[in-house]
Write a protein that holds these residues in place. Structure first.
Motif, PDB file in Angstrom:
ATOM      1  N   TYR A 133       2.853   1.116   1.217  1.00  0.00           N
ATOM      2  CA  TYR A 133       2.796   1.790   2.527  1.00  0.00           C
ATOM      3  C   TYR A 133       3.488   0.953   3.600  1.00  0.00           C
ATOM      4  O   TYR A 133       4.269   1.458   4.399  1.00  0.00           O
ATOM      5  CB  TYR A 133       1.325   2.012   2.884  1.00  0.00           C
ATOM      6  CG  TYR A 133       1.069   2.895   4.096  1.00  0.00           C
ATOM      7  CD1 TYR A 133       0.790   4.255   3.945  1.00  0.00           C
ATOM      8  CD2 TYR A 133       1.073   2.369   5.393  1.00  0.00           C
ATOM      9  CE1 TYR A 133       0.531   5.064   5.050  1.00  0.00           C
ATOM     10  CE2 TYR A 133       0.812   3.168   6.502  1.00  0.00           C
ATOM     11  CZ  TYR A 133       0.544   4.523   6.310  1.00  0.00           C
ATOM     12  OH  TYR A 133       0.287   5.306   7.409  1.00  0.00           O
ATOM     13  N   MET A 134       3.219  -0.343   3.577  1.00  0.00           N
ATOM     14  CA  MET A 134       3.834  -1.262   4.555  1.00  0.00           C
ATOM     15  C   MET A 134       5.353  -1.256   4.397  1.00  0.00           C
ATOM     16  O   MET A 134       6.098  -1.170   5.378  1.00  0.00           O
ATOM     17  CB  MET A 134       3.297  -2.687   4.364  1.00  0.00           C
ATOM     18  CG  MET A 134       1.837  -2.875   4.697  1.00  0.00           C
ATOM     19  SD  MET A 134       1.436  -2.574   6.434  1.00  0.00           S
ATOM     20  CE  MET A 134       1.942  -4.118   7.192  1.00  0.00           C
TER      21      MET A 134
ATOM     22  N   ILE B 170      -3.695   1.788   3.357  1.00  0.00           N
ATOM     23  CA  ILE B 170      -2.530   0.963   3.703  1.00  0.00           C
ATOM     24  C   ILE B 170      -2.414  -0.130   2.645  1.00  0.00           C
ATOM     25  O   ILE B 170      -3.233  -1.039   2.582  1.00  0.00           O
ATOM     26  CB  ILE B 170      -2.679   0.339   5.108  1.00  0.00           C
ATOM     27  CG1 ILE B 170      -2.780   1.447   6.158  1.00  0.00           C
ATOM     28  CG2 ILE B 170      -1.505  -0.593   5.417  1.00  0.00           C
ATOM     29  CD1 ILE B 170      -3.006   0.949   7.569  1.00  0.00           C
TER      30      ILE B 170
ATOM     31  N   ILE C  17      -0.498  -5.843  10.415  1.00  0.00           N
ATOM     32  CA  ILE C  17      -1.523  -4.844  10.710  1.00  0.00           C
ATOM     33  C   ILE C  17      -2.401  -5.388  11.826  1.00  0.00           C
ATOM     34  O   ILE C  17      -3.019  -6.449  11.683  1.00  0.00           O
ATOM     35  CB  ILE C  17      -2.398  -4.528   9.482  1.00  0.00           C
ATOM     36  CG1 ILE C  17      -1.535  -4.040   8.317  1.00  0.00           C
ATOM     37  CG2 ILE C  17      -3.464  -3.487   9.836  1.00  0.00           C
ATOM     38  CD1 ILE C  17      -2.273  -4.019   6.985  1.00  0.00           C
TER      39      ILE C  17
ATOM     40  N   ILE D  62       1.651  -2.054  12.473  1.00  0.00           N
ATOM     41  CA  ILE D  62       0.802  -0.873  12.392  1.00  0.00           C
ATOM     42  C   ILE D  62      -0.430  -1.186  13.220  1.00  0.00           C
ATOM     43  O   ILE D  62      -1.026  -2.256  13.070  1.00  0.00           O
ATOM     44  CB  ILE D  62       0.395  -0.586  10.933  1.00  0.00           C
ATOM     45  CG1 ILE D  62       1.566   0.053  10.181  1.00  0.00           C
ATOM     46  CG2 ILE D  62      -0.835   0.327  10.880  1.00  0.00           C
ATOM     47  CD1 ILE D  62       1.270   0.348   8.725  1.00  0.00           C
TER      48      ILE D  62
END
Ligand SMILES: [Mg+2]
Length: 180
Positions: free
Chosen positions: A22-23, A18, A31, A114
């Motif tokens: 990706y974020m 991550i 996260i 996430i």
């Protein structure tokens, strides 16, 4: 039924898969991470240099990272204070109270988050119970587990096997080399 509650949205080899890209790709700001065997090995024999680097990079980019752990206040506090991390301890995952507390602290919605963890029965099931968040399973750092976890793993293996047979379980994305 199994898929709805136990199949993660993604499966990665290590937490630092991550990254900023990706974020942004998934439009996430936060996260919410498990601690044991997700960020550190459960018996915490590993040094935290790589973790510190990742945390700093992600925080600098404006993302919030908060630990939600079922482990004791004492253990979670000691670790998180060292790394300057916010946390919720004794979260009782798969119940959702810990996740809700974390989101409240950051003033965020589940959709912004996430939820990351190494256990299907606590982390992923909990994320699914909460709803809205993206659930990401990570390969456990240590091959061994605390006793309580070993019991969960037994059932977890059965569930994953079923999901894999039905092709309802994501393939693990392998770790990339980190540019620093
Ligand atoms: Mg864990």
């Amino acid at each position: 039924m199994l898929k709805k509650f136990f199949s993660p949205d993604d499966f990665i080899e290590e937490y630092d898969f991550i990254d900023i890209e990706y974020m942004n790709m998934h439009n996430k700001k936060v996260i919410i991470s498990d601690l044991d065997n997700t960020l550190i090995s459960w018996d915490s024999k590993r040094d935290t240099k790589q973790l510190t680097k990742w945390l700093n990079r992600m925080r600098k980019a404006g993302f919030d990272i908060i630990v939600v752990s079922n482990n004791t206040e004492e253990r979670v506090k000691e670790f998180c204070e060292k790394l300057n991390l916010q946390y919720v301890a004794e979260a009782k995952k798969p119940l959702t109270t810990g996740f809700k507390k974390a989101l409240q602290k950051l003033n965020r919605k589940p959709e912004d988050a996430i939820i990351l963890g190494d256990q299907v029965l606590t982390d992923i099931f909990g994320a699914k119970n909460l709803g809205g968040a993206m659930s990401v399973l990570v390969k456990p750092i240590s091959k061994t587990d605390a006793f309580k976890t070993r019991i969960n793993r037994f059932f977890e293996r059965k569930i994953i096997k079923k999901l894999k047979n039905r092709k309802q379980f994501p393939k693990m994305k392998l770790r990339r080399k980190i540019k620093s």
